[in-house]
Design a protein around this motif. Structure first.
Motif, PDB file in Angstrom:
ATOM      1  N   ALA A   1      21.913  29.700  32.147  1.00 37.69           N
ATOM      2  CA  ALA A   1      21.975  29.803  30.690  1.00 37.69           C
ATOM      3  C   ALA A   1      22.171  28.429  30.048  1.00 37.69           C
TER       4      ALA A   1
ATOM      5  N   SER B   1      19.633  31.675  24.813  1.00 42.90           N
ATOM      6  CA  SER B   1      18.980  32.944  25.137  1.00 42.90           C
ATOM      7  C   SER B   1      19.923  33.780  25.987  1.00 42.90           C
ATOM      8  N   SER B   2      19.553  34.098  27.209  1.00 41.15           N
ATOM      9  CA  SER B   2      20.415  34.946  28.037  1.00 41.15           C
ATOM     10  C   SER B   2      21.601  34.152  28.557  1.00 41.15           C
ATOM     11  N   SER B   3      22.554  34.882  29.139  1.00 41.68           N
ATOM     12  CA  SER B   3      23.775  34.243  29.619  1.00 41.68           C
ATOM     13  C   SER B   3      23.833  34.222  31.140  1.00 41.68           C
ATOM     14  N   GLY B   4      22.691  34.196  31.804  1.00 42.70           N
ATOM     15  CA  GLY B   4      22.659  34.162  33.259  1.00 42.70           C
ATOM     16  C   GLY B   4      23.107  32.837  33.824  1.00 42.70           C
TER      17      GLY B   4
ATOM     18  N   MET C   1      24.737  35.995  23.028  1.00 46.15           N
ATOM     19  CA  MET C   1      23.444  35.771  23.668  1.00 46.15           C
ATOM     20  C   MET C   1      22.357  35.634  22.605  1.00 46.15           C
ATOM     21  N   TYR C   2      21.321  34.873  22.915  1.00 46.36           N
ATOM     22  CA  TYR C   2      20.173  34.684  22.015  1.00 46.36           C
ATOM     23  C   TYR C   2      20.631  34.228  20.624  1.00 46.36           C
TER      24      TYR C   2
ATOM     25  N   CYS D   1      17.262  43.800  19.984  1.00 49.56           N
ATOM     26  CA  CYS D   1      18.544  44.448  19.685  1.00 49.56           C
ATOM     27  C   CYS D   1      18.778  44.557  18.190  1.00 49.56           C
TER      28      CYS D   1
ATOM     29  N   CYS E   1      19.187  38.957  19.925  1.00 50.99           N
ATOM     30  CA  CYS E   1      17.733  38.962  20.152  1.00 50.99           C
ATOM     31  C   CYS E   1      17.046  39.895  19.156  1.00 50.99           C
TER      32      CYS E   1
ATOM     33  N   SER F   1      29.176  41.582  25.670  1.00 51.47           N
ATOM     34  CA  SER F   1      28.449  40.513  24.993  1.00 51.47           C
ATOM     35  C   SER F   1      28.010  40.920  23.596  1.00 51.47           C
TER      36      SER F   1
ATOM     37  N   LEU G   1      19.339  48.293  32.967  1.00 53.00           N
ATOM     38  CA  LEU G   1      18.714  47.038  33.357  1.00 53.00           C
ATOM     39  C   LEU G   1      18.430  47.075  34.852  1.00 53.00           C
TER      40      LEU G   1
ATOM     41  N   CYS H   1      24.663  40.341  21.286  1.00 55.14           N
ATOM     42  CA  CYS H   1      23.270  39.912  21.447  1.00 55.14           C
ATOM     43  C   CYS H   1      22.587  39.794  20.090  1.00 55.14           C
TER      44      CYS H   1
END
Length: 208
Positions: free
Chosen positions: A196, A190-193, A172-173, A76, A73, A69, A144, A71
């Protein structure tokens, strides 16, 4: 959590060292620490690897990542010094971290390889712990979910002679970005869960 740098011998990192060193085979679990470079070398043909800037710490990733990914955010960005970071996510046991000994270049055994890699770590956010070389401060990897997943920055990995280069699959983000990226990859607010939210424009706002 605070961001004071901690040596491996200090809490709270020390409380996690036993957990981080349990994995001795490539199976789901925490990232493997304190594995000698000679032992890691037996996996090298099927692994991606790289060293920190000063060459004291080596990371090796066996097998294919769960995800790759980009990121955007704030954490990061600020911790990498770049407008975004690119990283590969592996099951913890797929990743080994070891100390590079001086004698490795000469093909001799080196006791340094058997010592704990000299890392400093801190929790940058809930459930995210990041580790850097204690000498040059290069980012080496992060964990994580209490070590179940190891996150390795693509920047530390050298090009493998036969394995394909890792390609990011999404952003992401993206709502927190400081630099627009024009590509066809999916972008998430935001996150890729599993829940998402896809980014569809700046109306989605900032999700730092």
């Amino acid at each position: 959590a605070g961001t004071r740098s901690l040596r491996v011998s200090e809490l709270p990192v020390a409380s996690r060292v036993a957990r981080l060193t349990r994995g001795t085979t490539a199976k789901p679990g925490p990232a493997r620490r304190n594995q000698s470079i000679s032992a890691m070398a037996s996996e090298a043909d099927a692994a991606r690897q790289g060293t920190c800037f000063c060459g004291a710490v080596r990371v090796m990733c066996v097998g294919e990542p769960v995800a790759v990914s980009i990121c955007h955010c704030a954490n990061c960005r600020k911790l990498s010094g770049a407008p975004f970071s690119a990283q590969a996510l592996f099951s913890g046991g797929q990743v080994s971290v070891g100390r590079v000994g001086e004698a490795e270049k000469e093909g001799d055994d080196d006791d340094d390889e058997k010592k704990e890699p000299h890392l400093v770590g801190f929790e940058s956010s809930s459930r995210v712990e990041r580790f850097r070389c204690a000498t040059c401060a290069s980012p080496v990897y992060a964990t994580l979910a209490k070590g179940k997943t190891a996150v390795v920055p693509l920047a530390i990995l050298d090009a493998h002679p036969t394995l394909p280069r890792l390609q990011p699959s999404h952003h992401m983000y993206y709502a927190s970005r400081v630099l627009d990226v024009t590509d066809d990859l999916p972008k998430f607010v935001s996150s890729s869960g599993k829940n998402a939210k896809a980014w569809v424009g700046d109306a989605d706002g900032d999700a730092r």
